[in-house]
Design an enzyme around this catalytic site. Structure first.
Site, PDB file in Angstrom:
ATOM      1  CG  ASP A 140     -36.012  29.628   8.779  1.00  0.00           C
ATOM      2  OD1 ASP A 140     -35.808  30.697   9.393  1.00  0.00           O
ATOM      3  OD2 ASP A 140     -35.801  29.501   7.555  1.00  0.00           O
ATOM      4  CD  GLU A 217     -26.550  33.709  19.941  1.00  0.00           C
ATOM      5  OE1 GLU A 217     -26.157  33.000  18.987  1.00  0.00           O
ATOM      6  OE2 GLU A 217     -25.890  33.854  20.970  1.00  0.00           O
TER       7      GLU A 217
HETATM    8  C1  LIG Z   1     -33.694  32.308  11.302  1.00  0.00           C
HETATM    9  S1  LIG Z   1     -32.571  32.693  10.055  1.00  0.00           S
HETATM   10  C2  LIG Z   1     -30.991  32.670  10.904  1.00  0.00           C
HETATM   11  C3  LIG Z   1     -29.912  33.347  10.124  1.00  0.00           C
HETATM   12  C4  LIG Z   1     -28.518  33.340  10.778  1.00  0.00           C
HETATM   13  N1  LIG Z   1     -27.982  31.998  10.885  1.00  0.00           N
HETATM   14  C5  LIG Z   1     -28.552  34.011  12.127  1.00  0.00           C
HETATM   15  O1  LIG Z   1     -28.476  33.285  13.138  1.00  0.00           O
HETATM   16  O2  LIG Z   1     -28.659  35.249  12.166  1.00  0.00           O
HETATM   17  C6  LIG Z   1     -32.494  31.168   9.126  1.00  0.00           C
HETATM   18  C7  LIG Z   1     -31.791  31.327   7.795  1.00  0.00           C
HETATM   19  O3  LIG Z   1     -31.719  30.063   7.141  1.00  0.00           O
HETATM   20  C8  LIG Z   1     -31.954  30.264   5.745  1.00  0.00           C
HETATM   21  N2  LIG Z   1     -32.435  28.984   5.209  1.00  0.00           N
HETATM   22  C9  LIG Z   1     -33.653  28.429   5.388  1.00  0.00           C
HETATM   23  N3  LIG Z   1     -33.731  27.260   4.749  1.00  0.00           N
HETATM   24  C10 LIG Z   1     -32.523  27.065   4.149  1.00  0.00           C
HETATM   25  C11 LIG Z   1     -31.987  26.033   3.331  1.00  0.00           C
HETATM   26  N4  LIG Z   1     -32.715  24.959   3.008  1.00  0.00           N
HETATM   27  N5  LIG Z   1     -30.719  26.163   2.883  1.00  0.00           N
HETATM   28  C12 LIG Z   1     -29.981  27.244   3.221  1.00  0.00           C
HETATM   29  N6  LIG Z   1     -30.430  28.255   3.994  1.00  0.00           N
HETATM   30  C13 LIG Z   1     -31.689  28.161   4.448  1.00  0.00           C
HETATM   31  C14 LIG Z   1     -32.995  31.368   5.712  1.00  0.00           C
HETATM   32  O4  LIG Z   1     -33.039  32.026   4.463  1.00  0.00           O
HETATM   33  C15 LIG Z   1     -32.528  32.268   6.845  1.00  0.00           C
HETATM   34  O5  LIG Z   1     -31.632  33.254   6.393  1.00  0.00           O
END
Ligand SMILES: C[S@@+](CC[C@H](N)C(=O)[O-])C[C@H]1O[C@@H](n2cnc3c(N)ncnc32)[C@H](O)[C@@H]1O
Length: 239
Positions: A140, A217
């Site tokens: 994020d 992506e």
């Molecule tokens: C923008 S999405 C990208 C998901 C995936 N990596 C993709 O590229 O399709 C970011 C992901 O990180 C997870 N996330 C955010 N903070 C996190 C944390 N502290 N620990 C683990 N996952 C986290 C969110 O729930 C979300 O699913």
């Protein structure tokens, strides 16, 4: 219904969401029946350090970690293509966890464990040099300046990830937000020992054969956002 807070004592405040739209009946069933057998072993405060290669019935050739696996497509792809490797995925978003569980039903072997919560709580408990690869793909970006402290990539996280990698281990990150690219590079290049694996600018702009496009992506590409691929390694001679 499975309660997410059984896994660990909270140490960090999670900023993302845990739930999206209601799960379908089949997704609920996956969470109830499959997640308990896939969970990273419960961390009690008295159990400080746990070696992740011991979480699997057969000793894996390597353990890789994906933080924020989203719908789990990348994690499942890596598990499919690397049959001797075990993968640990951290993701607090229940709908994403259900999606990964669905993908895992097509993968052979008991080689994936899930931490359904804030990855940082788990990182604090792992021993040094226990991982060969770490993926943080499109984490994020928290674009507002006042939210930058929420970004998972911070100097502290980079230091911690370096320590968790074995010598020769690789950290892969990606983002399609230009200011987050600068943020990530500023933090990883400030680390004295992480080394860039690339040779030319193409290594930032071109994907690799073993680096499939993630769901986020693909969505970004449709909206004309260009991904940047960032890969650094821990030197083999590091101790
Ligand atoms: C923008 S999405 C990208 C998901 C995936 N990596 C993709 O590229 O399709 C970011 C992901 O990180 C997870 N996330 C955010 N903070 C996190 C944390 N502290 N620990 C683990 N996952 C986290 C969110 O729930 C979300 O699913």
């Amino acid at each position: 219904m499975f309660e997410l807070n059984v896994v660990s004592k909270k140490r960090h405040q999670l900023f993302g969401r845990r739930k999206g739209r209601n799960l379908s009946a089949s997704m609920k069933l996956l969470i109830e029946q499959e997640l308990p057998c896939r969970l990273v072993p419960v961390f009690e405060s008295s159990v400080a350090i746990v070696e992740p290669s011991e979480w699997f019935p057969n000793k894996p050739s390597a353990v890789w970690l994906e933080i924020g696996f989203g719908g789990g497509e990348h994690l499942a792809w890596q598990a499919m293509k690397n049959p001797t490797v075990a993968l640990v995925g951290c993701e607090p978003f229940l709908n994403g966890i259900a999606s990964l569980l669905r993908h895992l039903s097509k993968i052979e072997g008991d080689r994936v464990r899930i931490y359904p919560d804030d990855a940082r709580d788990m990182l604090d408990l792992l021993p040094d040099q226990c991982l060969e690869r770490i993926f943080i793909l499109h984490s994020d970006p928290w674009p507002k300046r006042r939210h930058h402290y929420r970004r998972i990539i911070q100097h502290k996280t980079i230091d911690q990830l370096y320590n968790l990698l074995k010598p020769g281990g690789v950290l892969r990150m990606s983002t399609d937000q230009p200011d987050y690219v600068i943020w990530i590079l500023a933090r990883i290049t400030a680390h004295a020992d992480f080394r860039w694996t690339g040779r030319s600018i193409d290594d930032f702009t071109q994907s690799r054969k073993d680096w499939p496009e993630t769901r986020y992506e693909a969505k970004g590409r449709k909206e004309k956002r260009i991904p940047t691929y960032i890969e650094f390694c821990k030197p083999v001679e590091a101790n």
